[in-house]
Design a protein around this motif. Structure first.
Motif, PDB file in Angstrom:
ATOM      1  N   PHE A  75     -11.981  -2.202  14.606  1.00  0.00           N
ATOM      2  CA  PHE A  75     -12.664  -2.363  13.182  1.00  0.00           C
ATOM      3  C   PHE A  75     -11.839  -1.191  12.545  1.00  0.00           C
ATOM      4  N   LEU A  76     -11.520  -0.065  13.173  1.00  0.00           N
ATOM      5  CA  LEU A  76     -10.814   0.728  12.231  1.00  0.00           C
ATOM      6  C   LEU A  76      -9.367   0.358  12.058  1.00  0.00           C
ATOM      7  N   SER A  77      -8.823  -0.264  12.822  1.00  0.00           N
ATOM      8  CA  SER A  77      -7.515  -0.795  12.498  1.00  0.00           C
ATOM      9  C   SER A  77      -7.598  -1.868  11.444  1.00  0.00           C
ATOM     10  N   MET A  78      -8.422  -2.666  11.374  1.00  0.00           N
ATOM     11  CA  MET A  78      -8.483  -3.788  10.519  1.00  0.00           C
ATOM     12  C   MET A  78      -9.008  -3.273   9.146  1.00  0.00           C
ATOM     13  N   PHE A  79      -9.821  -2.249   9.267  1.00  0.00           N
ATOM     14  CA  PHE A  79     -10.337  -1.464   7.882  1.00  0.00           C
ATOM     15  C   PHE A  79      -9.282  -0.879   7.288  1.00  0.00           C
ATOM     16  N   LEU A  80      -8.470   0.097   8.014  1.00  0.00           N
ATOM     17  CA  LEU A  80      -7.164   0.672   7.475  1.00  0.00           C
ATOM     18  C   LEU A  80      -6.262  -0.411   6.979  1.00  0.00           C
ATOM     19  N   ILE A  81      -5.746  -1.301   7.737  1.00  0.00           N
ATOM     20  CA  ILE A  81      -4.628  -2.190   7.256  1.00  0.00           C
ATOM     21  C   ILE A  81      -5.332  -2.880   5.779  1.00  0.00           C
ATOM     22  N   SER A  82      -6.431  -3.468   5.919  1.00  0.00           N
ATOM     23  CA  SER A  82      -6.966  -3.936   4.695  1.00  0.00           C
ATOM     24  C   SER A  82      -7.150  -3.124   3.693  1.00  0.00           C
ATOM     25  N   MET A  83      -7.272  -1.895   3.812  1.00  0.00           N
ATOM     26  CA  MET A  83      -7.394  -0.813   2.546  1.00  0.00           C
ATOM     27  C   MET A  83      -5.952  -0.435   2.070  1.00  0.00           C
ATOM     28  N   PHE A  84      -5.002  -0.333   3.119  1.00  0.00           N
ATOM     29  CA  PHE A  84      -3.534   0.109   2.680  1.00  0.00           C
ATOM     30  C   PHE A  84      -2.972  -1.211   2.258  1.00  0.00           C
ATOM     31  N   GLY A  85      -3.226  -2.333   2.472  1.00  0.00           N
ATOM     32  CA  GLY A  85      -2.299  -3.445   2.026  1.00  0.00           C
ATOM     33  C   GLY A  85      -3.157  -3.977   0.530  1.00  0.00           C
ATOM     34  N   ASN A  86      -4.238  -3.753   0.263  1.00  0.00           N
ATOM     35  CA  ASN A  86      -4.752  -3.916  -0.901  1.00  0.00           C
ATOM     36  C   ASN A  86      -4.197  -3.096  -2.197  1.00  0.00           C
ATOM     37  N   LEU A  87      -4.343  -1.703  -1.671  1.00  0.00           N
ATOM     38  CA  LEU A  87      -3.649  -0.656  -2.401  1.00  0.00           C
ATOM     39  C   LEU A  87      -2.458  -0.857  -2.885  1.00  0.00           C
ATOM     40  N   LEU A  88      -1.592  -1.384  -1.943  1.00  0.00           N
ATOM     41  CA  LEU A  88      -0.178  -1.647  -2.160  1.00  0.00           C
ATOM     42  C   LEU A  88      -0.094  -2.755  -2.964  1.00  0.00           C
ATOM     43  N   ILE A  89      -0.878  -3.592  -3.087  1.00  0.00           N
ATOM     44  CA  ILE A  89      -0.774  -4.864  -3.960  1.00  0.00           C
ATOM     45  C   ILE A  89      -1.185  -4.303  -5.521  1.00  0.00           C
ATOM     46  N   ILE A  90      -2.247  -3.626  -5.502  1.00  0.00           N
ATOM     47  CA  ILE A  90      -2.633  -2.974  -6.952  1.00  0.00           C
ATOM     48  C   ILE A  90      -1.444  -2.002  -7.388  1.00  0.00           C
ATOM     49  N   LEU A  91      -0.894  -1.314  -6.588  1.00  0.00           N
ATOM     50  CA  LEU A  91       0.268  -0.364  -6.990  1.00  0.00           C
ATOM     51  C   LEU A  91       1.530  -1.117  -7.448  1.00  0.00           C
ATOM     52  N   ALA A  92       1.800  -2.309  -6.695  1.00  0.00           N
ATOM     53  CA  ALA A  92       2.947  -3.201  -7.079  1.00  0.00           C
ATOM     54  C   ALA A  92       2.617  -3.745  -8.388  1.00  0.00           C
ATOM     55  N   THR A  93       1.495  -4.431  -8.429  1.00  0.00           N
ATOM     56  CA  THR A  93       1.262  -5.061  -9.989  1.00  0.00           C
ATOM     57  C   THR A  93       1.168  -3.909 -10.948  1.00  0.00           C
ATOM     58  N   ILE A  94       0.927  -2.750 -10.752  1.00  0.00           N
ATOM     59  CA  ILE A  94       0.854  -1.775 -11.806  1.00  0.00           C
ATOM     60  C   ILE A  94       2.088  -1.305 -12.324  1.00  0.00           C
ATOM     61  N   SER A  95       3.040  -1.100 -11.108  1.00  0.00           N
ATOM     62  CA  SER A  95       4.348  -0.397 -11.366  1.00  0.00           C
ATOM     63  C   SER A  95       5.684  -1.440 -11.849  1.00  0.00           C
ATOM     64  N   ALA A  96       5.363  -2.707 -11.614  1.00  0.00           N
ATOM     65  CA  ALA A  96       6.340  -3.590 -11.895  1.00  0.00           C
ATOM     66  C   ALA A  96       5.868  -4.550 -13.102  1.00  0.00           C
ATOM     67  N   SER A  97       6.722  -4.407 -14.122  1.00  0.00           N
ATOM     68  CA  SER A  97       6.513  -4.963 -15.625  1.00  0.00           C
ATOM     69  C   SER A  97       6.477  -6.318 -15.502  1.00  0.00           C
ATOM     70  N   HIS A  98       7.271  -6.933 -14.690  1.00  0.00           N
ATOM     71  CA  HIS A  98       7.412  -8.324 -14.454  1.00  0.00           C
ATOM     72  C   HIS A  98       6.169  -9.028 -13.871  1.00  0.00           C
ATOM     73  N   LEU A  99       5.265  -8.181 -13.304  1.00  0.00           N
ATOM     74  CA  LEU A  99       3.858  -8.647 -12.689  1.00  0.00           C
ATOM     75  C   LEU A  99       2.809  -8.373 -13.779  1.00  0.00           C
ATOM     76  N   HIS A 100       2.903  -8.026 -14.807  1.00  0.00           N
ATOM     77  CA  HIS A 100       1.936  -7.723 -15.912  1.00  0.00           C
ATOM     78  C   HIS A 100       1.521  -9.337 -16.426  1.00  0.00           C
ATOM     79  N   THR A 101       1.058 -10.141 -15.446  1.00  0.00           N
ATOM     80  CA  THR A 101       0.845 -11.383 -16.160  1.00  0.00           C
ATOM     81  C   THR A 101      -0.370 -11.785 -15.785  1.00  0.00           C
ATOM     82  N   PRO A 102      -1.140 -12.833 -16.155  1.00  0.00           N
ATOM     83  CA  PRO A 102      -2.641 -13.226 -15.776  1.00  0.00           C
ATOM     84  C   PRO A 102      -2.738 -13.537 -14.254  1.00  0.00           C
ATOM     85  N   MET A 103      -1.844 -14.160 -13.910  1.00  0.00           N
ATOM     86  CA  MET A 103      -1.700 -14.351 -12.265  1.00  0.00           C
ATOM     87  C   MET A 103      -2.163 -12.884 -11.582  1.00  0.00           C
ATOM     88  N   TYR A 104      -1.293 -12.020 -11.600  1.00  0.00           N
ATOM     89  CA  TYR A 104      -1.246 -10.862 -11.010  1.00  0.00           C
ATOM     90  C   TYR A 104      -2.205  -9.669 -11.614  1.00  0.00           C
TER      91      TYR A 104
END
Length: 322
Positions: free
Chosen positions: A31-60
């Motif tokens: 459970f700890l492994s899955m929890f950390l993977i999920s938290m880290f993966g979701n945070l990466l997607i949020i950071l990627a959509t914020i930092s990349a200007s070409h991802l500032h679209t409704p989909m992202y």
């Protein structure tokens, strides 16, 4: 009998997935492994959509909201379960149980509605591409997300307030690793007719209607893709919504399996296993689906880590100069 007015003495017992002491370290590590993977993966997607200007679209924009909801969703139940395993305590207070149930309902309904909005976004992008920028404006996207939050918050508040009016018996054992609404209602000694009526009405409203909308949207999308003559056009159109279709399919498949198993049989253990897939595994697999199937996300993540790696030596060099 534990009464509603004496909540300070009320405690629920979360039996968890297994009572075998030998399996507790394995369950904790998994459970700890899955929890950390999920938290880290979701945070990466949020950071990627914020930092990349070409991802500032409704989909992202919708994807980043889904990632945030997944973070909140898995944080509602998993940390308490990990603490219980580590301390070898299965107790959760009355207030803690109500709060956990409230936020679980809030974020599961919110994820359901955001997936519905994402299917509508994909439908407009594939079936009405020339009108996409006009229809899916930033104002409309923000409004749909805001309405989703308001509807989910209202539903979870009503469900929680209805539970507060109940009286509970002396045996408060929940055969789950979290406070599930159905299991809490089974422990009540007072009449739960109103609670069950509102609960199943909410399941129909927030389950059947969004699922119908998702199925309609993706059926129209598949039909439109099949009418495309060129293979390259079909591949490009399918790649646009493949990630969202995979995530929606996984979510509703496990969701339907959970409710069918809970209504068809009375096995608490099988229901707990289905809830495990629903709460922990789904948010983790969602991130893999988007990171592995979406080229924009992978390119944004490579650029993000590349910039971070370049800034590290640059900052160190400035410090050495001083």
């Amino acid at each position: 009998m534990v009464q509603r007015n004496d909540t300070g003495m009320a405690q629920f017992i979360l039996l968890g997935l297994s009572e075998e002491l030998v399996l507790q370290p394995l369950i904790f590590g998994l459970f700890l492994s899955m929890f950390l993977i999920s938290m880290f993966g979701n945070l990466l997607i949020i950071l990627a959509t914020i930092s990349a200007s070409h991802l500032h679209t409704p989909m992202y924009f919708l994807l980043s909201n889904l990632s945030f909801v997944d973070i909140c969703f898995i944080s509602t139940t998993t940390p308490k379960m990990l603490v219980n395993i580590q301390t070898q305590s299965k107790v959760i207070s009355y207030e803690g149980c109500i709060n956990q149930m409230h936020f679980f309902i809030l974020f599961v309904e919110l994820e359901n509605l955001i997936l519905t909005v994402m299917s509508y976004d994909c439908f407009i992008a594939i079936c009405h591409p020339l009108h996409y920028t006009v229809i899916m404006s930033p104002i409309l996207c923000g409004l749909m997300v805001l309405v989703s939050w308001m509807m989910s918050a209202l539903n979870s508040l009503v469900q929680s307030l209805l539970v507060l009016r109940l009286y509970f018996c002396s045996v408060l054992e929940i055969p789950h690793f979290f406070c599930d609404l159905k299991e809490v209602l089974r422990l009540a000694c007072s009449d739960t007719f109103l609670n069950n009526t509102v609960m199943y009405f909410a399941v129909g409203l927030f389950g059947a209607i969004p699922l119908t909308g998702v199925c309609y949207s993706y059926s129209r999308i598949v039909s439109s893709i099949c009418r495309i003559s060129s293979a390259e056009g079909k591949y490009k159109a399918f790649s646009t919504c493949a990630s969202r279709l995979s995530v929606a399919s996984l979510f509703y498949f496990i969701d339907l399996g959970l409710y069918l198993s809970s209504t068809g049989t009375h096995s608490s253990h099988s229901s707990a296993i289905a809830s495990l897939m629903y709460i922990v595994v789904t948010p983790m697999l969602n991130r893999f689906m988007y990171s592995l199937r979406n080229k924009d996300i992978k390119r944004a993540l490579r650029r993000f880590f590349g910039v971070a790696a370049m800034k590290g030596p640059f900052v160190l060099g400035l410090r050495n100069c001083w």
